[in-house]
Structures are given as C-alpha cells and as structure tokens.
Design a protein around this motif. Sequence first.
Motif, PDB file in Angstrom:
ATOM      1  N   LEU A 464       0.857  -1.190   0.000  1.00  0.00           N
ATOM      2  CA  LEU A 464       0.000   0.000   0.000  1.00  0.00           C
ATOM      3  C   LEU A 464       0.889   1.234   0.000  1.00  0.00           C
ATOM      4  O   LEU A 464       1.867   1.319   0.755  1.00  0.00           O
ATOM      5  CB  LEU A 464      -0.904   0.004   1.234  1.00  0.00           C
ATOM      6  CG  LEU A 464      -1.978   1.094   1.292  1.00  0.00           C
ATOM      7  CD1 LEU A 464      -3.031   0.877   0.202  1.00  0.00           C
ATOM      8  CD2 LEU A 464      -2.647   1.113   2.661  1.00  0.00           C
ATOM      9  N   PHE A 465       0.533   2.211  -0.846  1.00  0.00           N
ATOM     10  CA  PHE A 465       1.328   3.430  -0.958  1.00  0.00           C
ATOM     11  C   PHE A 465       1.026   4.378   0.198  1.00  0.00           C
ATOM     12  O   PHE A 465      -0.101   4.470   0.692  1.00  0.00           O
ATOM     13  CB  PHE A 465       1.024   4.120  -2.286  1.00  0.00           C
ATOM     14  CG  PHE A 465       1.867   5.335  -2.547  1.00  0.00           C
ATOM     15  CD1 PHE A 465       3.249   5.253  -2.592  1.00  0.00           C
ATOM     16  CD2 PHE A 465       1.275   6.579  -2.768  1.00  0.00           C
ATOM     17  CE1 PHE A 465       4.035   6.368  -2.851  1.00  0.00           C
ATOM     18  CE2 PHE A 465       2.044   7.698  -3.028  1.00  0.00           C
ATOM     19  CZ  PHE A 465       3.427   7.595  -3.066  1.00  0.00           C
ATOM     20  N   MET A 466       2.053   5.094   0.611  1.00  0.00           N
ATOM     21  CA  MET A 466       1.964   6.019   1.738  1.00  0.00           C
ATOM     22  C   MET A 466       0.820   7.025   1.558  1.00  0.00           C
ATOM     23  O   MET A 466       0.538   7.485   0.452  1.00  0.00           O
ATOM     24  CB  MET A 466       3.289   6.763   1.894  1.00  0.00           C
ATOM     25  CG  MET A 466       3.667   7.634   0.704  1.00  0.00           C
ATOM     26  SD  MET A 466       5.270   8.427   0.920  1.00  0.00           S
ATOM     27  CE  MET A 466       5.183   9.691  -0.381  1.00  0.00           C
ATOM     28  N   GLY A 467       0.195   7.375   2.666  1.00  0.00           N
ATOM     29  CA  GLY A 467      -0.945   8.296   2.668  1.00  0.00           C
ATOM     30  C   GLY A 467      -2.260   7.592   2.481  1.00  0.00           C
ATOM     31  O   GLY A 467      -3.300   8.072   2.958  1.00  0.00           O
ATOM     32  N   SER A 468      -2.243   6.437   1.799  1.00  0.00           N
ATOM     33  CA  SER A 468      -3.477   5.688   1.593  1.00  0.00           C
ATOM     34  C   SER A 468      -3.954   5.043   2.881  1.00  0.00           C
ATOM     35  O   SER A 468      -5.130   4.701   2.993  1.00  0.00           O
ATOM     36  CB  SER A 468      -3.260   4.605   0.529  1.00  0.00           C
ATOM     37  OG  SER A 468      -2.808   5.157  -0.685  1.00  0.00           O
TER      38      SER A 468
END
Length: 637
Positions: A464-468
């Motif tokens: 999962l990409f950061m901020g998500s």
Amino acid sequence: MEIQRKSDEKEVKKFLTGENFYAQQILGIQQIGDRFTFRVWAPHAQMIWLVGDFNEWQNTLDMEKDEESGIWEVTTSIPKVGDLYKFNVQRADGSQIMKLDPFATRFEKRPGTAAIVQIPTPKKWRDNLWRGRQRRSDHFKRPINIYEVHASSWKQNENGQPYTFKELKDTLLPYVQKMKYTHIEFMPLMEHPLGASWGYQLTGFFALSSYYGTPEEFQDFVEACHLANIGVIVDWVPGHFCSNEDTLPYYDGTPTFEYEDANRAKNYRWGVHNFDLGKPQVQSFLISSALYWIDTFHIDGIRVDAVSNMLYLDYDDGPWTPNHEGGNRNFEGYYFLQKLTSVLKQAHPNVLLIAEESTSHTQITGPIETGALGFDYKWNMGWMNDLLRFYQMDPIYRKHHFNLVTFSFMYLFNENYLLALSHDEVVHGKKSLMHKMWGDRYNQFAHLRNLYAFMYAHPGKKLLFMGSEWGQFLEWKYDHGLEWVDLNDSLNQHMQRYTTHLNQLYKEERSLWETDYSPSTIRWVADDPEQSILSFIRQGTRKKDFLVVVVNLVPTERLNFKVGVPYEGEYQEILNTEMVDFGGTWEKGNGVQSTIEEEFKDFTYQIKINVPALGILYFKPMNKTTRNSTVKGGKEL
C-alpha cells in the motif's frame, strides 16, 4: 597502457564477457595508498581527461587507454577525498563533453552533476540476528505487508527539503512500527537529476541520491529497521537510463550503454534511453549495481521496474524493429533477466525479487529451468485494475460486473502474485484511492475499509502506498509532503486506526499468508452477484486454522444472512469493517455464533449473521469446534 595488476587484468576480462558482478571494484575509483586510480570504459573515445575542482576543470590529467579492453585509466595523488570530478571525453567524432563516472558512489547535490571523490568505509553491522532469521525462513510462508514510500515526499522540512535518512530513522521507522507493517519499499533511491522522474530516470547506479544524505546514514537506517524486525526493499531500474547528455547516453560518441538500433535505443514514452541488455559489459554493469545495493546496504529485496519494457520490442510508443523471428520478443532482455535473477539468488538465496510487469505473455515467477524469469513475486496489475474499476462504480450496476471482483480467483496460481495499490494509482489525474471510491465522504471511507479488508483476505502478499493508510483525499505530489494535516479530522484518524488494526490482524492470522501460493489456501463458499455478496475461506496449514470471510459490496445491510462453514461449533467475529472504532456506525458486532446443522451448498453446517452495508466480516473458529462438515466439496479453487 596495460591494466596494472594481474588480478585487475583478470577481473577486466570478466567485465568484458559479462561475468564480473563486482565491477565497481575495478572501474570507478580505487585507492592505492595516498593515490587514486580512476578507470572508465569508453572503447571508442579518442582521448579522456580526468577533470575536477582540483585542476580547475582543465585537461591536465591525461588518461591512458588499454586497447584490448577499451578502459581508460589514470593514477594520481592530486585529487583528495571530497573533491568533485568528471571525465572529459573526446568522442569518436572529435567533440568533447564532460561525462559523469558511471561507477561513482557519491554525487554533489543537484542541480550539480559532478561525482565526489570518496572511498566507502566498510560498516560494522549489528543485524546478524535479522539476517540469520531470513536465511532460515521461507518468505513465501511468511507475512509480507509493504508500506511503499517516496523518500522525498513522505515528510519534508519547513523549507521544503526532504528528510535525510538520519531524520527518517527517527520518524519514518517508528511510524512503520506503529502501523504494524512488515516491510518498507522505497521508490528508487539512486542518484537522479530530476525529482519529477520520481527517481526512475537514473544517472548514478551505484550512488545513493545526495538528496537523502550519506550512504552511511542509509546503512544506519536499514540496520535500525532490521533491529526493529522490518525489512527494506528498494526499487531498481535496469531497463533504461536518463537521457541527459552529460550522463550515460552515447558515452564515447557511439552506442555504448544503449542499443545500436536507434529504435531500440530510444524510449519515446518516457524520454529515456534503453540499456543494450545483450551487451556483456552492460550486463556486468547492471548486475554489479544490483549486488552493490544488496551487499552494501543489506537491503532485503529489489523491485525491478518496467519489466515489460525489457521483454517486448513494441512496448514503447515509438517505432520498433522486429526480432530475427519477426516478432516482438526482446530476447536480450529475456535472457538478461534470467541471468540477473540467477546470479542474485546464487549470491543471496533469500533476497526478495519482485517484478512490476503488466502482461501475461511471459512467466515471470518460478524457476528459470521452466522458462520463467526467476522472480519471486509479480505485481498483480489485473487484480488492481479490475478492483479499482469496480469500487468506483455506482452500486446499482455492480451486480452486472461482479466478475471484476471474482475473476482474479480464476488465475490465482498462474504466478506468485503480490497485490499492490501503489503510487502509480494515485497520480497523474487518477485521483487518490480515497477519491476514487463511490459515494459521499462517509461512503468513501466505508469503501476504502472494504477494499483493504478484501485485499488482505485475498491470497497474495500486500503493498500500500503512503498516505493511503489514512485515506488522503488529494493526489500524491512528488514535490510536496503528504497531507498530514488530514489527521486532524476524526474520520481520517479512524481510518488510520483501522489500517493499523488490519495490519496487526494480518500478522497474527497465519491463514492470511501461510499458504498464499498453494491451491489449499482458499475454499469457495458462495457468491451472489444479484446481492453483490460473496464468501470464502482462507485456510492455513493446520486443519482448524482458517477464517471465514464475508464480503458485502453494496450499501445494503443483509440481516440473518446464511454462510456455510466447514465444522460444527462456535465462530467468533474478529473483524467487522463497520465498527464505530473504525469510523463506521456499528457499536456491537456479531460476536460469537453457533453453527446450525443445516445444509448450505456443499456444507452441512452454517451460521446466521448480520452483514453491514459495505461491510466485510472475518470469522474464526473457536477451540470448541468439533465435527467435520460432510463436505461434498467446499471446493478448493
């Protein structure tokens, strides 16, 4: 000029035949007492001078050429540690241009492009316990839950400068620990001149970007991660390189690192140049780069970017030349990737090799003896595209497109898939994951919780990409820090708490990762497109180690819903995505449910539950479960 030492001469010959995988020990800078030897491969150059701030960038230090190898060399005591340098190359046509050192390990901060005279100091590592555990374990049977990070934009200082790894050790690492991830994956950390490339247009294949501090600081960061039981993965780009004239393109005035065929050398889509992956010297260069990062920084895995671009001649937007068979297969790229994975696995059997590849024409994961490329994992791009399309859809149409959710179960075992919701999905007008979700703000959060719970229940490792993790609404911006201000909002706080809980649950429940790539990992219970609901079982290696997963994909509550289960006994709800603590509306979940001896499809027993609107439920059998259901199937997929 002849290469000075016999040992060096032997290694040079290996470089020329594509078999020197530690080429940085010969090329670039070598220290001999108080003197430095500089070497560069440029077989068709007419002349090369070593220039720098130590000689006012003038052609006063001639380099000599070894005619057999095409390597130029000079040994001198004039440059000192910390000085800037380049090679002034008189190319095949007589023109001169200052070029960077392809093997440099440090560069000045951009916009400067000169390399720095430096000899790395070996580190005394303290992560032997971590590395020993990795050697003894089978990562296919371990939890892998990756937090993808762009180091420049996770957080920034008040002046807009990115955190160095010294600062990230004190901020990012504790955050990843708190969020319960198992690994951090960084987008490329190698030297690159333009932040807008996100690091994917490399110039320094052996150099940590000076933007992020010193190599020693990155080593300390990785060591701290290992001491905290967190692995580190780095993106690496062997397919193409930056087109800036003072970098690698046409290094000696002729195709040196790139293909001779202009159609293959130029990558029109990305404005870069493609490596000639069939050239032995280029193979030595690239494989040496990969091993350098693993050896020097103790990283646990490499994600190879843009594999499709290395496999197919027509992948680019520009003109292309068919291969000798008249097809689009890039045979040089195919065999290079097999060689790469073979060498890396021989040196480091437990390193994670991950491919970002978007087609289904080539077997990516599995042994090279079977024709595969030898990677451990492949990003599941089809799953990602289908699922995001589905979650953006108005729920009234979902029953007609239910195959977008279920189709991935049909090809589960074609590859060893990794489920990635990456940076590529939250940029260039695609919207953030939160913004993609259907409905008003409350429903968007409900959808996001649903999406993550389905992702974690679906076989395959996770990213999962950061901020998500907290549902950032704005798209990712490579030149700005994340919108940490979001966490002043209670719904974002609840979403972050939910992701933390889900990450911890994932690590605790062996059935969610222990048999990811075995047909026994999943048993289908039922799917009902009309109601847009499905249920299945995730099975661990032990008979009674499993979870029953119920997925409701529309905003309609289902009361007294029947679900088949494999054993008589009691089942406890361990996840309800709609609980108040996670930002939902349910103050009380289903609790413990006892089985009813009543047939449900292939099962003798069932439980009756209430399923929240847009909710996902996980149920776990309690120790009291007794008799086996007379399963006709409970079919494995």
